[in-house]
Design a protein around this motif. Structure first.
Motif, mmCIF file in Angstrom:
data_model
loop_
_atom_site.group_PDB
_atom_site.id
_atom_site.type_symbol
_atom_site.label_atom_id
_atom_site.label_comp_id
_atom_site.label_asym_id
_atom_site.label_seq_id
_atom_site.Cartn_x
_atom_site.Cartn_y
_atom_site.Cartn_z
ATOM 1 N N GLY A 167 0.822 -1.215 0.000
ATOM 2 C CA GLY A 167 0.000 0.000 0.000
ATOM 3 C C GLY A 167 0.852 1.259 0.000
ATOM 4 O O GLY A 167 0.571 2.207 -0.744
ATOM 5 N N ALA A 168 1.892 1.283 0.818
ATOM 6 C CA ALA A 168 2.775 2.449 0.886
ATOM 7 C C ALA A 168 3.492 2.656 -0.444
ATOM 8 O O ALA A 168 3.605 3.793 -0.931
ATOM 9 N N MET A 169 3.955 1.582 -1.051
ATOM 10 C CA MET A 169 4.667 1.673 -2.320
ATOM 11 C C MET A 169 3.772 2.219 -3.431
ATOM 12 O O MET A 169 4.202 3.032 -4.251
ATOM 13 N N LEU A 170 2.514 1.804 -3.439
ATOM 14 C CA LEU A 170 1.590 2.190 -4.503
ATOM 15 C C LEU A 170 0.829 3.476 -4.219
ATOM 16 O O LEU A 170 0.113 3.978 -5.087
ATOM 17 N N GLY A 171 0.952 3.998 -3.023
ATOM 18 C CA GLY A 171 0.208 5.205 -2.669
ATOM 19 C C GLY A 171 -1.274 4.928 -2.492
ATOM 20 O O GLY A 171 -2.101 5.780 -2.789
ATOM 21 N N ASP A 231 -4.278 3.936 0.188
ATOM 22 C CA ASP A 231 -4.586 3.856 1.613
ATOM 23 C C ASP A 231 -5.076 2.450 1.938
ATOM 24 O O ASP A 231 -5.440 1.666 1.055
ATOM 25 N N LYS A 232 -5.065 2.124 3.227
ATOM 26 C CA LYS A 232 -5.369 0.763 3.671
ATOM 27 C C LYS A 232 -6.741 0.282 3.216
ATOM 28 O O LYS A 232 -6.888 -0.836 2.722
ATOM 29 N N SER A 291 -5.433 8.124 -2.019
ATOM 30 C CA SER A 291 -4.794 7.139 -2.888
ATOM 31 C C SER A 291 -4.329 7.784 -4.186
ATOM 32 O O SER A 291 -4.865 8.810 -4.611
ATOM 33 N N CYS A 292 -3.352 7.165 -4.798
ATOM 34 C CA CYS A 292 -2.825 7.700 -6.057
ATOM 35 C C CYS A 292 -3.780 7.451 -7.208
ATOM 36 O O CYS A 292 -3.689 8.116 -8.229
ATOM 37 N N LEU A 293 -4.661 6.494 -7.087
ATOM 38 C CA LEU A 293 -5.655 6.207 -8.132
ATOM 39 C C LEU A 293 -7.018 6.106 -7.513
ATOM 40 O O LEU A 293 -7.207 5.602 -6.475
#
Length: 156
Positions: free
Chosen positions: A64-68, A70-71, A154-156
């Protein structure tokens, strides 16, 4: 069905936030349309790509951290991928609270096919520009994405 005409006021927008958002909407919609053909979302494809390319095992938290992501967003996506048989979540033998997502053979095959299709979608967008223009766009976007301000969501 009659084609919807653009609203003139929207066509006159020039601020960078609006332009970036609108460009991201167009590219995102094209990616969503393409990934839907494979039964996954763009987030699902992003997760599968990370798992397919990762040599080492990565916990859900680290993924999750790598991809941006959230949990909550990541867990929802992992649930969908697991139900589809595209990933497995393996418990850590040292800590039963920790799970490591692993891509299945079915997931790896789908990720490759969807990844190839998405590369074609991206190529169509890039082909609108010269090589030099793309280099400038890429540098500018990297510069804008890299900053000191906190990123929320989130990134997406």
């Amino acid at each position: 069905m009659e084609e919807q005409q653009p609203i003139p006021a929207c066509m006159e927008k020039w601020d960078i936030n609006w332009l970036l958002h609108r460009a991201a909407q167009r590219v995102g919609a094209a990616f969503a349309d393409e990934t839907a053909k494979f039964g996954v979302s763009p987030r699902g494809q992003l997760v599968l790509q990370a798992l397919a390319n990762d040599e080492g095992q990565r916990t859900q938290l680290k993924l999750g951290a790598m991809l941006g992501l959230d949990k909550t967003t990541l867990m929802s996506e992992l649930d969908k991928l697991e139900r589809a048989g595209l990933i497995l979540r393996v418990p850590d033998p040292k800590d039963r609270r920790v799970r490591t997502p692993m891509i299945t053979d079915k997931g790896r095959e789908l990720q490759k096919q969807a990844g190839d299709a998405l590369a074609e979608v991206e190529r169509a967008f890039r082909d609108r520009f010269t090589r030099e223009e793309m280099a400038v766009i890429r540098r500018a976007l990297i510069n804008l994405a890299d900053g000191e301000a906190p990123v929320h969501g989130s990134c997406l």
